[in-house]
Design an enzyme around this catalytic site. Structure first.
Site: not given
Length: 342
Positions: A242-243
């Site tokens: 994920g970011h």
């Protein structure tokens, strides 16, 4: 086809040779299927009985097995046969696999302002955006996309149908397998009166040197800062990063791991397949997490961790699940009994 003499291998890769240095080898194979022209290895002690039946022309074994291989056509003694096999496999691949020719395929699209080293290779129907940099000896596979201002380090190999987003940076000697997506948008949305409003992802992805990324693995760009993958990280197929996640150097993850946004994972960690890691957590260096575990809290001490409910018959599982769902009520009843006056 590769043909090599046992003595040449030892001269290149080290080890102690027993037997005939002129023994000719044409392939690498497993102990059970190897023939007289093959080289094989024994790393797992449980497979030692196969030394009596294998037809391999050359064996890689530990020095402790010297007597067991004495008298064979050829054998190589190494303190770590599995590591020796890994290096042998790379040596073999360099000589048996075709190297893409340097240059740009006529069907590829290279936008103005992109900088390609003369020794780089860009395959059929690939796209290289404006301002992108492709280093010496790098290979961009067919139908791959290199976004604007992205950087591909020297000697990196990008397979077919890989997407690298704008501004992302890939270090040297990296390997990306087919279908990987680096620098797609992170999963960011703000609730607004019963609907979801997109949060633009303004960061990028930074990947260190000697990183390998498996097929269809996705690493999202950061929302503000960058998502960072350290040197030597190895990611299997079908992994979601994920970011704004940070992964420390030489950490490895098996297939289907999911890491939620803004989690920081240390160096030299080993994460088994299908592990789910919640967001905004911290995992320190040298942590091992067993396959299928769910991580919903930070891990602040090195060591081995796991969270898998033991497998059992379906009926037993259903009974146990009912008991687990009643634990809170049972706890309250026990507290009430403990607090009741005698």
């Amino acid at each position: 086809m590769v043909e090599v003499r046992a003595g040449e291998l030892v001269a290149q890769l080290g080890g102690e040779l027993l037997g005939d240095p002129d023994k000719l080898l044409r392939r690498i194979d497993g102990l059970e299927t190897a023939g007289p022209d093959a080289i094989s290895f024994l790393a797992n002690p449980r497979l030692q009985p196969l030394l009596q039946t294998t037809e391999a022309g050359c064996l890689i074994v530990q020095p402790a097995l010297r007597a067991a291989v004495q008298g064979r056509a050829a054998a190589i003694l190494s303190d770590d046969p599995y590591l020796y096999y890994a290096r042998l496999s790379r040596w073999w691949a360099q000589r048996s696999r075709a190297v893409p020719a340097a240059g740009v395929h006529p069907s590829a699209v290279v936008e103005p302002g992109a900088r390609l080293h003369p020794q780089a290779s860009v395959g059929a129907f690939a796209f290289v955006g404006r301002g992108a940099v492709v280093g010496a000896g790098a290979v961009v596979g067919p139908h791959s996309h290199i976004g604007a201002d992205a950087v591909i380090g020297a000697g990196s190999r990008i397979a077919a149908q890989v997407s690298i987003g704008d501004g992302s940076r890939l270090g040297e000697r990296c390997v990306l397998q087919g279908g990987a997506v680096i620098g797609g948008d992170g999963f960011g949305f703000a609730p607004a009166a019963g609907r979801w409003e997109k949060i633009e992802q303004l960061g990028a992805v930074r990947i260190g040197d000697d990183v390998e990324i498996g097929a269809n693995t996705c690493i999202d760009r950061g929302a503000l800062g960058d998502t960072v993958i350290g040197d030597g990280v190895k990611l299997d197929n079908l992994i979601q990063i994920g970011h704004n996640v940070q992964v420390g150097a030489h950490t490895v993850m098996a297939a289907c791991v999911g890491v939620s946004g803004s989690t920081r994972i240390g160096a030299h960690c080993i994460i088994g397949g299908q592990v789910g890691i919640a967001g905004h957590l911290r995992i320190v260096d040298r942590v091992q997490i067993g396959a299928g575990s769910k991580v919903n809290r930070s891990i602040l001490e090195p060591g081995r961790y796991g969270g898998i409910f033991p497998l059992g018959a379906a009926g037993t599982w259903e009974k146990n699940a009912v008991l687990v769902s009643q634990l809170a009520k049972l706890r309250d009843r026990i507290r009430a009994l403990e607090n009741r006056p005698d």
